[in-house]
Design a protein around this motif. Sequence first.
Motif, PDB file in Angstrom:
ATOM      1  N   LYS A 222       1.042  -0.865   0.146  1.00  0.00           N
ATOM      2  CA  LYS A 222      -0.100   0.230  -0.684  1.00  0.00           C
ATOM      3  C   LYS A 222       0.935   1.191   0.321  1.00  0.00           C
ATOM      4  N   ASP A 223       1.735   1.276   0.701  1.00  0.00           N
ATOM      5  CA  ASP A 223       3.425   1.785   1.258  1.00  0.00           C
ATOM      6  C   ASP A 223       4.007   2.422  -0.728  1.00  0.00           C
ATOM      7  N   LYS A 224       3.627   4.065  -1.091  1.00  0.00           N
ATOM      8  CA  LYS A 224       4.351   3.858  -1.932  1.00  0.00           C
ATOM      9  C   LYS A 224       5.872   3.752  -2.137  1.00  0.00           C
ATOM     10  N   GLY A 225       6.613   4.481  -1.006  1.00  0.00           N
ATOM     11  CA  GLY A 225       7.734   3.749  -1.071  1.00  0.00           C
ATOM     12  C   GLY A 225       8.466   2.765  -1.587  1.00  0.00           C
ATOM     13  N   GLY A 226       7.523   1.975  -1.819  1.00  0.00           N
ATOM     14  CA  GLY A 226       7.884   0.261  -2.646  1.00  0.00           C
ATOM     15  C   GLY A 226       8.117   0.689  -3.688  1.00  0.00           C
ATOM     16  N   LEU A 227       7.351   1.352  -4.401  1.00  0.00           N
ATOM     17  CA  LEU A 227       8.412   1.868  -5.515  1.00  0.00           C
ATOM     18  C   LEU A 227       8.643   1.721  -6.050  1.00  0.00           C
ATOM     19  N   LYS A 228      10.238   2.369  -5.660  1.00  0.00           N
ATOM     20  CA  LYS A 228      11.520   2.323  -5.730  1.00  0.00           C
ATOM     21  C   LYS A 228      11.994   1.649  -4.304  1.00  0.00           C
ATOM     22  N   ASP A 229      12.208   1.394  -3.186  1.00  0.00           N
ATOM     23  CA  ASP A 229      12.717   0.838  -2.672  1.00  0.00           C
ATOM     24  C   ASP A 229      12.554  -1.325  -3.339  1.00  0.00           C
ATOM     25  N   ILE A 230      11.294  -1.357  -3.636  1.00  0.00           N
ATOM     26  CA  ILE A 230      11.894  -2.801  -4.212  1.00  0.00           C
ATOM     27  C   ILE A 230      12.215  -3.115  -5.351  1.00  0.00           C
ATOM     28  N   PRO A 231      11.993  -2.433  -6.222  1.00  0.00           N
ATOM     29  CA  PRO A 231      12.702  -2.092  -7.871  1.00  0.00           C
ATOM     30  C   PRO A 231      15.119  -2.434  -7.364  1.00  0.00           C
ATOM     31  N   ALA A 232      14.609  -1.520  -6.410  1.00  0.00           N
ATOM     32  CA  ALA A 232      16.059  -0.851  -5.976  1.00  0.00           C
ATOM     33  C   ALA A 232      17.236  -2.501  -5.684  1.00  0.00           C
ATOM     34  N   PHE A 233      16.268  -3.260  -4.264  1.00  0.00           N
ATOM     35  CA  PHE A 233      16.341  -4.210  -3.553  1.00  0.00           C
ATOM     36  C   PHE A 233      16.301  -5.255  -4.478  1.00  0.00           C
ATOM     37  N   CYS A 234      16.167  -5.452  -5.451  1.00  0.00           N
ATOM     38  CA  CYS A 234      15.887  -6.446  -6.447  1.00  0.00           C
ATOM     39  C   CYS A 234      17.271  -6.510  -7.524  1.00  0.00           C
ATOM     40  N   GLN A 235      17.577  -5.126  -7.532  1.00  0.00           N
ATOM     41  CA  GLN A 235      18.148  -5.198  -8.988  1.00  0.00           C
ATOM     42  C   GLN A 235      19.410  -5.127  -7.982  1.00  0.00           C
ATOM     43  N   GLN A 236      20.086  -5.195  -6.754  1.00  0.00           N
ATOM     44  CA  GLN A 236      21.433  -5.449  -6.161  1.00  0.00           C
ATOM     45  C   GLN A 236      21.404  -6.740  -5.664  1.00  0.00           C
TER      46      GLN A 236
END
Length: 59
Positions: A24-38
């Motif tokens: 539900k948190d829009k912060g995940g739109l940046k956090d999840i892809p960044a973690f996945c890339q790492q």
Amino acid sequence: MPVIKLKQALHHQSSEMQFTILLKDKGGLKDIPAFCQQQSLLCELVSETPVIEFLIQRQ
């Protein structure tokens, strides 16, 4: 918190797998892809409304 939960789930799984993450948190739109890339994970944004949904896969 979603990144921590994903990290825990990855730790308990081996080989190929797939996760669906709902946020539900829009912060995940940046956090999840960044973690996945790492972590060299494939990350696909499936939906942004009404709930943010990602499909995560190990390569």
